[in-house]
Design an enzyme around this catalytic site. Structure first.
Site, short mmCIF file in Angstrom:
data_model
loop_
_atom_site.label_atom_id
_atom_site.label_comp_id
_atom_site.label_asym_id
_atom_site.label_seq_id
_atom_site.Cartn_x
_atom_site.Cartn_y
_atom_site.Cartn_z
N TYR A 114 31.15 31.82 13.89
CA TYR A 114 29.70 31.61 13.90
C TYR A 114 29.33 31.13 15.28
O TYR A 114 29.86 30.13 15.76
CB TYR A 114 29.29 30.54 12.88
CG TYR A 114 29.38 30.98 11.44
CD1 TYR A 114 28.37 31.76 10.88
CD2 TYR A 114 30.45 30.60 10.64
CE1 TYR A 114 28.44 32.16 9.55
CE2 TYR A 114 30.52 30.99 9.31
CZ TYR A 114 29.51 31.78 8.77
OH TYR A 114 29.58 32.17 7.47
N PRO A 141 24.46 29.78 6.33
CA PRO A 141 25.77 29.98 5.71
C PRO A 141 26.83 29.01 6.21
O PRO A 141 27.95 29.02 5.71
CB PRO A 141 26.13 31.40 6.15
CG PRO A 141 25.42 31.61 7.45
CD PRO A 141 24.18 30.77 7.38
N ASP A 158 32.20 33.99 2.16
CA ASP A 158 33.66 33.87 2.16
C ASP A 158 34.15 32.49 1.72
O ASP A 158 35.30 32.35 1.32
CB ASP A 158 34.24 34.24 3.52
CG ASP A 158 33.72 33.35 4.65
OD1 ASP A 158 32.91 32.43 4.37
OD2 ASP A 158 34.12 33.57 5.80
N ARG A 209 40.39 33.39 8.34
CA ARG A 209 40.21 34.17 7.12
C ARG A 209 41.55 34.56 6.50
O ARG A 209 42.61 34.36 7.08
CB ARG A 209 39.38 35.43 7.44
CG ARG A 209 37.92 35.11 7.78
CD ARG A 209 37.13 34.76 6.54
NE ARG A 209 37.12 35.88 5.65
CZ ARG A 209 36.14 36.77 5.55
NH1 ARG A 209 35.05 36.62 6.28
NH2 ARG A 209 36.21 37.78 4.71
#
Lengths: 648, 648
Positions: free
Chosen positions: A280, A361, A77, A271
């Site tokens: 996370y 990530p 993302d 987001r």
């Protein structure tokens, strides 16, 4: 955008083919027997490469993908500033800017010494330093990035869509016959299984000049050329989930790193769309050789872990859009192509993206790094296939991208360690763990790295040395061309100079003028332009195919020092008003002036020597190949002569 | 963009319906027997109206168009700043910005006294004054504007495409039966011819609640309601052509007005794509009652005329994309609806765009004016059809837009006269003709008018008086909400405040805070917010349908005075953190702070009273309905109570 050069045509100017003609909407019935390039995998890596190659109608490309259709829900993302610059070159940055979450600030939270078990905000920083890029750092579902690339592919001169439901089952490379016969034109043979073998699936065979494995961490292409990922085993488990939540945590719409006292760490990535958020969550340390999958963790486990870390704030998860647990370590391939001898071999098979490097990530680097891999490779392949450049430039792909991947791996290892470390006790500065202030400092220091703007390629066949760097201190050789505001002379339009560097395979020669106006007898800019237009050794004359527009291979642009109202368009050298297309129309978009309205004078912003001016030569992937004095036409010629080929 | 409120969904967030479900790609087989709104004509006027109505899934709209398919080549091309602001609200301004030519500067040329028969540049100005709008003035083929609207329509909640090849053959309005029976729900009956009558075309009958004639200067709908265009006969002929040219005229990429000594006038409008240019060429004066069509002028005639005016510069025309000659005068209808008595009648049929006003194209106002007509009408129709507002507000359409059209007609008459006048001799300042310096001055003075930002609606049911204008001198009541930069509190994102005003039919209440922080006991902002959230007479409580989100009808946004890092999100009143959608998620996009990074503090830019703050109430078409003190909740209630209806 420039269009209507060869006549007015109504309709969408981004659409290359006829508006009502056949578009590549449906997958081809079968793969062709021969292609120039076969791309394996339609993730961001494969799509970037395909978008680059599809810009050239003479190059035959196919993308095969084992999934049965386009991605609907992606895992990546993060879109770094540098990637946005690339999206601009591919023509869809405005779509990303519109839909994405913009990462404006990052906050840091630590245990509250006054309230055991609670957290408090310890810092707040701008996510990206001022002036680092004209684009923000943004967050958007990878599937949308795919959609934009697929749209670009459909509209491209060599319109293209992936061939889905196809899996590579074999790959072999034919070498030149011993004894010196001609090397085969399409030396790589790939066998592909199409459809479900149980339901009458078939096998196809494709011969390709080049094959690129963009097929992820379990790359079949990588295995076929005998390469392996090497690296550390991961022993730290993390969970990740995209969720719709109700919370009283005040920084839920800011990128936030939280170190709790005893419950572990949490990274919040807001987001797109204003409601969704990615979390996370640090999970337990794993035992040696243990994989996180064996623990059968549930999403409820992740939710509870996040709730504990966030205390005293509440977190109610209303919907989980996607979740996963992972224990990826940092792994890297030795080389990103098939050649044994890096100095003499000519590669035919390449790997890119996760196929050659994997990492955590959390720095948001995966998708960005992978797309930059294939942006670096695409133009090189195209140049060689078009006969414009020696195949030797293909060696630079592995050289350049391996070094950058190594830097990422090192960075990621350190970052992951800091994320997982316990925060220091506030009253024990010498104790174990990490000081949250240190963590924040690390973030700031590596801001350019995570923005993707720190990449610097070393000198090579296609990148010069920095011997004339003093002429343009803000355009370091080997780094990406850092855009700055200018005003276009012919129509007084303010714009970003970097945005003339489109992903069209062309080299750009930016000639920053000396102090003289171009009509002055002593103008060095004019002398250079006259040389480029007329001299037999001019790279424009040597490398532009007969009958093609003069800017087809090398696109010369000038930046003058005077305010745009003080200059006359008709005083420009001819190479800056080139006649193009079937009508010989004049291209008016080659000359620029500083933007003096307050956005900053490009000569100051980029440290250009005002007395001498300079040339800044930019590669088709936007990296600076050379900085040279305006009167160093010979050095410019020598540079191009090192790898360019005259048209047959 | 906000999305994912009611759950994550992959795919294009602009697409309202299911991604893979049926999309309205093909025209309906036949028109329905009844619709809420029938739009006649799919030009910019009809499409703007349709795009507004398609935002509401409960409203049934159809657009009928006599052409057999979408426009491929349009005549209009000027897009004013104000229109760009509207395109932003409809969600496609970024596409226009990308494809269009930007009008940055305008130059003026006059006869060169030193060289008889030659012209020289006499002036150069910025086309749009600084700060007038966050958008530039741009030029783009009308057909592309159609494409963007059609795309918006396809993706809208009430997905819609025009029904082509249909012509209105009759229109009648049924009135309430004498003696007081109920008025019919769908009082307008329209008969429509579909397809070629020679080839078995059929006739359909549609009953509509409302019919809008967006069918151009020869409007059938206008004739059906007995209205006529009145005005002056035109006796000046002009030619216009879109051409690809090679010229040495240095301002060919700038908007340029040329007055030659004896060959007439020429207006140059550079077009999109970098090569195309539009030329308006003055032709001969016509005799009384003569029409230009009778002269059988050819495009070669236009080319020669342009070449003469441009002397000593050369002009070679390589391709003519489109050309025309015209003699349009300034004409206007008395009213833009079907009612006889403007004070008591409730209109059922409206006309908009060229159907009610025509004028010359040189000020680039036609398409802009027409779209603003239907942007003004659309939300009013939607509000009435949704039962949110009294039908009395429909009377304001003709009132408001007729006054603006009259202003345009007056402006255009004067401009056309100046264009056609001979330039004064430089050595005879008292002689006949126009001084080019005067002409330039006129251009500058009317810049706001041509940018579309000078429109000011008079007080009415839906527009208040300016009795509290001193609280926000930069937000004049009746004028469009002039956007300014702000930073969103929750995510620190810099943006334009005006861009929260989308074309979604909602009212926006911008509460500009007094100096106190919202958590302070004396905060007037908090008192207002508490009133809006809780008081029984609050318009939010009275007019929001049961079960709907609290911002469905009136969307409250706050602009605070403090820097965003000094404010805590959790200190905001509840109405600024509303719970929405099926999960009760928090909408974090209601509170803003000044942008202190150098773009200007909105409190200074718009003259907001810092001690007292104020409310700025904005209509769904972006016009300011009221400026009120923060403690004037009663006046706010009274304003809404004047025309809003409580949900049934």
């Amino acid at each position: 955008m420039q269009y209507h050069l060869n006549g007015f045509r109504s309709g969408d100017p981004e659409l290359s083919g006829p508006q009502d003609g056949p578009q590549p909407d449906a997958p081809a019935a079968a793969l062709p027997a021969e292609v120039d390039v076969l791309i394996v995998g339609s993730g961001p890596t494969g799509l970037t490469l395909a978008a680059q190659l599809a810009a050239f109608p003479g190059i035959t490309t196919r993308i095969i993908e084992q999934k049965t259709g386009p991605l609907r829900l992606g895992q990546a993302d993060g879109i770094a500033c540098r990637t946005m610059e690339m999206f601009e070159a591919f023509g869809f940055c405005e779509k990303v800017l519109k839909e994405a979450y913009w990462v404006n600030e990052t906050t840091f939270w630590r245990p509250d010494a006054a309230r055991p078990g609670a957290i408090l905000r310890s810092g707040r920083i701008q996510d990206t330093e001022d002036g680092l890029s004209e684009f923000p750092h943004v967050i958007l579902n990878q599937a949308r990035v795919h959609d934009f690339f697929l749209d670009t592919l459909r509209k491209a001169p060599a319109g293209l869509i992936p061939d889905y439901d196809r899996q590579v089952t074999g790959l072999s490379i034919e070498t030149a016959p011993p004894g010196g016969g001609a090397a085969p034109s399409h030396p790589v043979t790939v066998t592909v299984a199409w459809g479900d073998p149980e339901a009458g699936g078939t096998t196809e065979t494709v011969r390709a000049r080049y094959v690129i494995g963009c097929d992820g961490a379990r790359s079949v292409v990588r295995k076929a050329i005998g390469r392996e990922l090497h690296g550390e085993a991961a022993n730290q488990a993390w969970g990740v989930m995209d969720v719709l939540v109700v919370t009283d945590f005040p920084d839920i719409r800011l990128k936030t790193a939280i170190h709790s006292a005893t419950e572990g760490s949490l990274l919040i990535i807001p987001r797109e769309g204003g409601y969704l958020v990615r979390l996370y969550i640090e999970l337990d340390k794993l035992n040696e050789n243990e994989r996180v999958a064996s623990r059968n963790l549930t999403v409820d486990y992740l939710i509870v872990a996040a709730q504990r870390i966030l205390r005293p704030y509440t977190l109610a998860v209303k919907e989980v859009a996607w979740w996963s647990v992972y224990d990826i370590g940092q792994r890297l391939c030795d080389r990103f192509d098939d050649v044994a001898d890096a100095d003499t071999g000519l590669p035919r098979v390449f790997i890119a993206g996760d196929a050659c490097h994997t990492h955590s990530p959390k720095a948001g680097q995966g998708m960005n790094m992978s797309m930059q891999d294939s942006f670096s490779l695409g133009w090189k392949l195209a140049s060689v296939l078009q006969g414009r450049a020696s195949a030797a430039i293909l060696r630079t792909y592995s050289q350049e991208r391996h070094a950058i991947a190594q830097e990422l791996i090192d960075f990621d290892r350190e970052l992951a360690k800091m994320f997982s470390a316990r925060p220091k006790e506030a009253d024990d500065p010498d104790g174990e763990g990490i000081d949250p202030a240190e963590f924040q400092k690390y973030f700031v220091q590596h801001g350019r790295f995570t923005a993707g703007t720190a990449t610097r390629y070393r000198p090579s066949l296609i990148t010069g040395t920095d011997s004339h760097q003093a002429l343009a201190t803000g355009f370091p050789v080997g780094m990406r061309f850092h855009s700055a505001p200018v005003v276009r002379l012919a129509d007084a339009r303010p714009l970003q100079l970097g945005h003339v560097v489109k992903a069209d395979g062309r080299w750009r020669l930016f000639a920053f003028a000396d102090a003289a106006v171009p009509t002055a007898p002593g103008s060095r800019l004019r002398a250079l332009c006259d040389f480029l237009a007329a001299a037999s050794q001019s790279p424009l004359r040597r490398y532009t195919p007969a009958g093609a527009d003069i800017d087809t291979v090398i696109d010369v642009r000038a930046v003058l020092q005077q305010p745009h109202r003080q200059l006359a368009l008709d005083g420009l050298p001819a190479v800056l008003l080139p006649r193009k297309g079937k009508y010989g129309l004049i291209d008016y978009e080659k000359a620029f002036c500083p933007d003096l309205s307050g956005r900053g004078d490009i000569f100051d912003l980029r440290g250009i020597d005002r007395a001498r001016g300079c040339m800044v030569l930019v590669r088709p992937d936007q990296y600076i190949a050379h900085v040279l004095p305006l009167d160093a036409a010979d050095a410019l010629c020598a540079f191009f002569d090192g790898f360019m080929l005259s048209p047959a």
